[in-house]
Design a protein around this motif. Structure first.
Motif, PDB file in Angstrom:
ATOM      1  N   PRO A 111     -13.368  31.494   1.458  1.00 18.67           N
ATOM      2  CA  PRO A 111     -12.119  30.866   1.005  1.00 18.67           C
ATOM      3  C   PRO A 111     -11.717  31.353  -0.378  1.00 18.67           C
ATOM      4  CG  PRO A 111     -13.954  29.365   0.666  1.00 18.67           C
ATOM      5  CD  PRO A 111     -14.520  30.588   1.360  1.00 18.67           C
ATOM      6  N   THR A 112     -10.484  31.790  -0.522  1.00 19.14           N
ATOM      7  CA  THR A 112      -9.897  32.104  -1.819  1.00 19.14           C
ATOM      8  C   THR A 112      -8.489  31.516  -1.838  1.00 19.14           C
ATOM      9  OG1 THR A 112      -8.925  34.224  -1.137  1.00 19.14           O
ATOM     10  CG2 THR A 112     -11.201  34.277  -1.932  1.00 19.14           C
ATOM     11  N   ALA A 113      -7.873  31.483  -3.017  1.00 18.35           N
ATOM     12  CA  ALA A 113      -6.518  30.941  -3.124  1.00 18.35           C
ATOM     13  C   ALA A 113      -5.809  31.562  -4.309  1.00 18.35           C
ATOM     14  CB  ALA A 113      -6.534  29.417  -3.260  1.00 18.35           C
ATOM     15  N   ILE A 114      -4.480  31.579  -4.249  1.00 22.34           N
ATOM     16  CA  ILE A 114      -3.641  32.038  -5.350  1.00 22.34           C
ATOM     17  C   ILE A 114      -2.587  30.981  -5.626  1.00 22.34           C
ATOM     18  CG2 ILE A 114      -4.011  34.498  -4.965  1.00 22.34           C
ATOM     19  CD1 ILE A 114      -1.296  34.564  -3.507  1.00 22.34           C
ATOM     20  N   ARG A 115      -2.203  30.876  -6.897  1.00 18.98           N
ATOM     21  CA  ARG A 115      -1.088  30.002  -7.259  1.00 18.98           C
ATOM     22  C   ARG A 115       0.219  30.756  -7.029  1.00 18.98           C
ATOM     23  NH1 ARG A 115      -0.200  25.801 -11.517  1.00 18.98           N
ATOM     24  NH2 ARG A 115      -2.279  26.249 -12.346  1.00 18.98           N
ATOM     25  N   HIS A 157      -8.802  32.014   4.498  1.00 15.93           N
ATOM     26  CA  HIS A 157     -10.213  32.124   4.884  1.00 15.93           C
ATOM     27  C   HIS A 157     -10.266  32.702   6.286  1.00 15.93           C
ATOM     28  CE1 HIS A 157      -9.201  28.221   6.779  1.00 15.93           C
ATOM     29  NE2 HIS A 157     -10.137  28.532   7.660  1.00 15.93           N
ATOM     30  N   TRP A 158     -11.468  33.120   6.717  1.00 13.09           N
ATOM     31  CA  TRP A 158     -11.647  33.571   8.095  1.00 13.09           C
ATOM     32  C   TRP A 158     -12.424  32.519   8.868  1.00 13.09           C
ATOM     33  CZ3 TRP A 158     -16.512  34.272  10.142  1.00 13.09           C
ATOM     34  CH2 TRP A 158     -17.570  34.460   9.243  1.00 13.09           C
ATOM     35  N   CYS A 159     -12.236  32.508  10.175  1.00 17.83           N
ATOM     36  CA  CYS A 159     -12.941  31.540  11.008  1.00 17.83           C
ATOM     37  C   CYS A 159     -12.935  32.014  12.456  1.00 17.83           C
ATOM     38  CB  CYS A 159     -12.296  30.154  10.910  1.00 17.83           C
ATOM     39  SG  CYS A 159     -10.557  30.114  11.395  1.00 17.83           S
ATOM     40  N   LYS A 160     -13.792  31.410  13.237  1.00 21.39           N
ATOM     41  CA  LYS A 160     -13.876  31.689  14.665  1.00 21.39           C
ATOM     42  C   LYS A 160     -13.384  30.469  15.428  1.00 21.39           C
ATOM     43  CE  LYS A 160     -17.118  33.179  18.293  1.00 21.39           C
ATOM     44  NZ  LYS A 160     -18.536  33.511  18.580  1.00 21.39           N
ATOM     45  N   GLU A 161     -12.341  30.662  16.215  1.00 15.82           N
ATOM     46  CA  GLU A 161     -11.798  29.598  17.054  1.00 15.82           C
ATOM     47  C   GLU A 161     -11.515  30.156  18.436  1.00 15.82           C
ATOM     48  OE1 GLU A 161      -8.551  27.357  15.485  1.00 15.82           O
ATOM     49  OE2 GLU A 161      -9.398  27.220  13.465  1.00 15.82           O
ATOM     50  N   GLU A 162     -11.909  29.387  19.439  1.00 13.35           N
ATOM     51  CA  GLU A 162     -11.704  29.779  20.835  1.00 13.35           C
ATOM     52  C   GLU A 162     -12.273  31.172  21.096  1.00 13.35           C
ATOM     53  OE1 GLU A 162      -7.510  29.364  21.383  1.00 13.35           O
ATOM     54  OE2 GLU A 162      -7.601  27.168  21.445  1.00 13.35           O
ATOM     55  N   GLY A 163     -13.436  31.444  20.488  1.00 14.06           N
ATOM     56  CA  GLY A 163     -14.135  32.691  20.740  1.00 14.06           C
ATOM     57  C   GLY A 163     -13.583  33.904  20.034  1.00 14.06           C
ATOM     58  N   ARG A 164     -12.602  33.715  19.140  1.00 16.87           N
ATOM     59  CA  ARG A 164     -11.972  34.854  18.466  1.00 16.87           C
ATOM     60  C   ARG A 164     -11.962  34.616  16.962  1.00 16.87           C
ATOM     61  NH1 ARG A 164      -5.987  36.457  20.249  1.00 16.87           N
ATOM     62  NH2 ARG A 164      -7.132  36.813  22.185  1.00 16.87           N
ATOM     63  N   MET A 210     -17.976  30.508  -3.022  1.00 20.15           N
ATOM     64  CA  MET A 210     -17.186  29.593  -3.854  1.00 20.15           C
ATOM     65  C   MET A 210     -16.192  30.377  -4.689  1.00 20.15           C
ATOM     66  SD  MET A 210     -18.589  27.017  -6.830  1.00 20.15           S
ATOM     67  CE  MET A 210     -19.218  25.772  -5.685  1.00 20.15           C
ATOM     68  N   THR A 211     -14.963  29.858  -4.801  1.00 20.18           N
ATOM     69  CA  THR A 211     -13.914  30.513  -5.583  1.00 20.18           C
ATOM     70  C   THR A 211     -13.317  29.541  -6.579  1.00 20.18           C
ATOM     71  OG1 THR A 211     -13.346  31.986  -3.745  1.00 20.18           O
ATOM     72  CG2 THR A 211     -11.719  31.733  -5.487  1.00 20.18           C
ATOM     73  N   ARG A 263      -9.733  22.812 -16.439  1.00 18.05           N
ATOM     74  CA  ARG A 263      -9.564  22.345 -15.060  1.00 18.05           C
ATOM     75  C   ARG A 263      -9.558  23.514 -14.078  1.00 18.05           C
ATOM     76  NH1 ARG A 263      -4.519  18.996 -14.181  1.00 18.05           N
ATOM     77  NH2 ARG A 263      -3.585  20.856 -15.097  1.00 18.05           N
ATOM     78  N   LEU A 264     -10.148  23.268 -12.907  1.00 20.36           N
ATOM     79  CA  LEU A 264     -10.216  24.259 -11.839  1.00 20.36           C
ATOM     80  C   LEU A 264      -9.898  23.618 -10.493  1.00 20.36           C
ATOM     81  CD1 LEU A 264     -13.727  25.791 -12.684  1.00 20.36           C
ATOM     82  CD2 LEU A 264     -11.518  26.850 -13.245  1.00 20.36           C
ATOM     83  N   LEU A 265      -9.248  24.382  -9.641  1.00 26.64           N
ATOM     84  CA  LEU A 265      -9.285  24.137  -8.197  1.00 26.64           C
ATOM     85  C   LEU A 265     -10.404  25.016  -7.663  1.00 26.64           C
ATOM     86  CD1 LEU A 265      -8.215  23.240  -5.371  1.00 26.64           C
ATOM     87  CD2 LEU A 265      -6.622  25.193  -5.513  1.00 26.64           C
ATOM     88  N   VAL A 266     -11.341  24.430  -6.928  1.00 31.35           N
ATOM     89  CA  VAL A 266     -12.496  25.164  -6.424  1.00 31.35           C
ATOM     90  C   VAL A 266     -12.530  25.047  -4.902  1.00 31.35           C
ATOM     91  CG1 VAL A 266     -15.014  25.287  -6.383  1.00 31.35           C
ATOM     92  CG2 VAL A 266     -13.826  24.837  -8.526  1.00 31.35           C
ATOM     93  N   LEU A 267     -12.652  26.175  -4.225  1.00 29.65           N
ATOM     94  CA  LEU A 267     -12.834  26.207  -2.773  1.00 29.65           C
ATOM     95  C   LEU A 267     -14.246  26.676  -2.480  1.00 29.65           C
ATOM     96  CD1 LEU A 267      -9.504  27.948  -1.661  1.00 29.65           C
ATOM     97  CD2 LEU A 267      -9.899  25.532  -2.139  1.00 29.65           C
TER      98      LEU A 267
END
Length: 356
Positions: A323-327, A337-344, A251-252, A260-264
């Motif tokens: 997941p992280t974010a910057i204004r 963020h990182w993720c796995k799609e189509e085996g990569r 969580m970020t 107030r926060l934006l939270v991912l």
């Protein structure tokens, strides 16, 4: 009415990469660092990419800290910038864990810091940051530069398989990183029941800091609601760990001003996704006002009737996260963020606009 609008999204890197963190420079360029190699196991070096058009397109420019071969070492460095923008910090872990070892196997890990004084074109050799513990570490956030000039380097301790995340600590410098004489404990359960992973930090007002951690039970690593803690003295001391009420794992918090926060955060139970939330907080609790899906991971991971099944085996089966974010200067937000799609495995970016 509050709203989270997704403006655009795309890829930064797709070379078996993971664990990104971005920073925007005074000239508007955006840099993003990430590990390349062995997907979520992160056994490669730390590269960086640059965008000169607000995050729409990216060019990989090089390697901040390469994988070592004699002895073997990998690195996970995350970017942040000094308040004046003159220094870009790449801070994180250098691990001597071999590719066939898991992070809980006890390999030597050290916190290291590289710096760029030319807008991320070149990087210094790594400096090892001193810590008051002698055990493996997990480092899941970049160096936190405060508005006062103080620097904080976070780490979680992994002293044993039944004590993973026993403490989260920060190493503190008040002279630009020339020395690091002070340390503080951010999270530690006095009942020795809970452990803390994947720490994230933010300065929510001058000298007032928030830390958030994925929280588990020690020994069996069952998920609990994520925890947060507040410091009102620039990180020298910290309040009690309190519940966010969210089973968010990584969580970020991104400050929006005031309370107030934006939270991912990662949602890995039920319909898997990365969630963006608008939150208000006090010194005692959080209130979620709106949630929306930032990234739909697909798949289905049901919460078992007997409780949350989050064993060590699951830690090695994740297919998205961090997941992280910057204004940005135009008041939009760039999430990565990182993720796995189509085996990569790869690094995705998402640009957001908030109405709140």
């Amino acid at each position: 009415m509050a709203a989270i609008e997704i403006i655009d999204r795309g890829w930064i890197d797709r070379r078996d990469s993971s664990f990104p963190q971005a920073v925007q420079l005074p000239n508007g360029d955006i840099l993003c660092s990430f590990n390349v190699g062995d997907s979520g196991f992160a056994t490669g070096g730390s590269d960086w990419a640059r965008s000169t058009d607000g995050g729409a397109t990216w060019t990989v420019e090089g390697t901040i800290l390469p994988m070592g071969t004699d002895p073997f070492s990998s690195s996970l460095l995350k970017l942040s910038g000094s308040p004046d923008g003159n220094v870009i910090y790449a801070y994180g872990s250098r691990s001597y864990r071999r590719p066939d070892e898991r992070f809980e196997d006890g390999a030597h890990t050290e916190p290291v810091l590289c710096r760029s004084m030319d807008g991320g074109r070149t990087w210094s050799d790594p400096e090892v940051i001193p810590v008051p513990v002698d055990c493996p570490l997990e480092i899941s956030h970049g160096l936190l530069p405060l508005s006062s000039g103080r620097l904080l380097c976070p780490a979680a301790t992994l002293p044993g398989k039944d004590r993973l995340g026993e403490q989260v600590i920060v190493t503190i410098s008040d002279n630009g990183g020339h020395s690091w004489p002070q340390h503080a404990v951010v999270f530690q359960d006095p009942q020795e029941r809970l452990g803390y992973f994947e720490q994230k930090f933010a300065e929510i007002a001058p000298g007032r800091l928030m830390a958030v951690c994925w929280t588990v039970t020690l020994k069996d690593l069952e998920d609990q609601p994520d925890s947060f803690a507040i410091s009102d003295d620039g990180g020298s001391t910290w309040g009690l760990a309190l519940s966010t009420g969210i089973y968010g794992q990584t969580m970020t918090p991104i400050p929006l001003g005031g309370d107030r926060l934006l939270v991912l955060y990662n949602r890995r139970y039920g319909e898997q996704a990365i969630i963006a939330a608008l939150v208000t907080f006090s010194d005692q609790d959080w209130t979620v006002h709106l949630e929306d899906i930032l990234y739909d991971a697909g798949g289905d991971h049901k919460r078992p009737e007997a409780g949350l099944d989050t064993s060590l085996d699951e830690l090695h089966d994740f297919a998205f996260g961090f997941p992280t974010a910057i204004r940005l200067k135009d008041n939009t937000f760039l999430a990565t963020h990182w993720c796995k799609e189509e085996g990569r495995f790869g690094i995705r970016w998402t640009k957001l606009r908030l109405d709140w």
